[in-house]
Structures are given as structure tokens and as C-alpha cells.
Design a protein around this motif. Structure first.
Motif, short mmCIF file in Angstrom:
data_model
loop_
_atom_site.label_atom_id
_atom_site.label_comp_id
_atom_site.label_asym_id
_atom_site.label_seq_id
_atom_site.Cartn_x
_atom_site.Cartn_y
_atom_site.Cartn_z
N VAL A 94 0.88 -1.17 0.00
CA VAL A 94 0.00 0.00 0.00
C VAL A 94 0.91 1.21 0.00
O VAL A 94 1.59 1.50 0.99
CB VAL A 94 -0.94 -0.01 1.22
N GLY A 152 2.11 5.25 -0.62
CA GLY A 152 1.70 6.63 -0.47
C GLY A 152 2.07 7.47 -1.68
O GLY A 152 1.83 8.67 -1.72
N ASP A 192 -2.42 2.29 -4.40
CA ASP A 192 -2.16 3.69 -4.09
C ASP A 192 -3.14 4.15 -3.02
O ASP A 192 -4.34 4.24 -3.29
CB ASP A 192 -2.29 4.53 -5.35
N LYS A 193 -2.64 4.41 -1.80
CA LYS A 193 -3.55 4.72 -0.70
C LYS A 193 -4.27 6.05 -0.85
O LYS A 193 -5.24 6.29 -0.14
CB LYS A 193 -2.85 4.62 0.65
N SER A 194 -3.88 6.87 -1.81
CA SER A 194 -4.61 8.11 -2.04
C SER A 194 -5.99 7.84 -2.62
O SER A 194 -6.85 8.73 -2.64
CB SER A 194 -3.82 9.05 -2.96
N PHE A 196 -9.95 4.57 1.60
CA PHE A 196 -10.28 3.31 2.27
C PHE A 196 -11.34 2.49 1.53
O PHE A 196 -11.18 1.28 1.39
CB PHE A 196 -10.70 3.59 3.72
N LEU A 229 -9.70 0.65 -1.15
CA LEU A 229 -8.86 -0.42 -0.62
C LEU A 229 -9.71 -1.66 -0.32
O LEU A 229 -9.31 -2.79 -0.62
CB LEU A 229 -8.11 0.03 0.63
N CYS A 270 0.02 -5.27 8.79
CA CYS A 270 0.19 -3.92 8.23
C CYS A 270 1.47 -3.34 8.82
O CYS A 270 1.62 -3.25 10.04
CB CYS A 270 -1.01 -3.06 8.59
N GLU A 315 3.95 0.01 8.66
CA GLU A 315 4.08 1.40 8.24
C GLU A 315 5.56 1.78 8.30
O GLU A 315 6.18 1.69 9.35
CB GLU A 315 3.27 2.32 9.17
#
Length: 85
Positions: free
Chosen positions: A25, A27, A47-49, A52, A55, A75, A77
Motif C-alpha cells: 500500500v 503513499g 495507491d492509498k490516495s 479506504f 482499498l 500492516c 508502516e
């Protein structure tokens, strides 16, 4: 401590995780980053933009594509601006 590319590469080196689906995922929608995580062994990039809800749709589509999958979600980060300090 390393980045996502190093993490994915390390997971792929584990014999039992050779075929485990790994979704990165991201950014950033940079082609170079997508290529790096794919070359490291990511199955898919998201692409997390996109948000949700997108996703969720992405995960549901992946589950439909790979029927019979089960397991856990991890997950990780690696962004210094998002990771808890």
C-alpha cells in the motif's frame, strides 16, 4: 529497521512465504517505487490516495481472484511521517 522494499524482499526469502500474496500500500503513485516493490516480490500495489473504500474493493477483488486464501493481515508502516514514534 528498514523500508517496505527491504521488508518485502526479506519475506520473499522465507521458504514458506514464497507464494504468500503481498500487497504494498503505497503513499506515492511513482512508477519507480511501484517497480521497486514489485521487483522485491510484492504481488500487487495499491495507491492509498484512492481511499479506504477503494482499498476494501481492491482486497475483495483480490480475494475473489485468489479463492481459498486464508490467513492474517500484517500492516507495516515505514513512513517516518506516519509511523508511531
Amino acid at each position: 529497521d528498514g523500508g517496505g522494499v527491504e521488508f518485502i524482499s526479506a519475506i520473499r526469502k522465507l521458504p514458506r512465504q514464497r507464494y504468500t500474496p503481498l500487497v504494498a500500500v503505497l503513499g506515492s503513485n511513482e512508477p519507480a517505487l511501484q517497480r521497486a516493490v514489485t521487483d522485491a516480490g510484492a504481488t500487487e500495489c495499491f495507491d492509498k490516495s484512492q481511499g479506504f473504500p477503494a482499498l476494501i474493493e481492491f482486497v475483495l477483488a483480490m480475494m475473489h481472484q485468489h479463492t481459498g486464501l486464508y490467513g492474517r493481515v500484517l500492516c507495516v508502516e515505514d513512513s517516518p511521517t506516519s509511523a508511531p514514534g
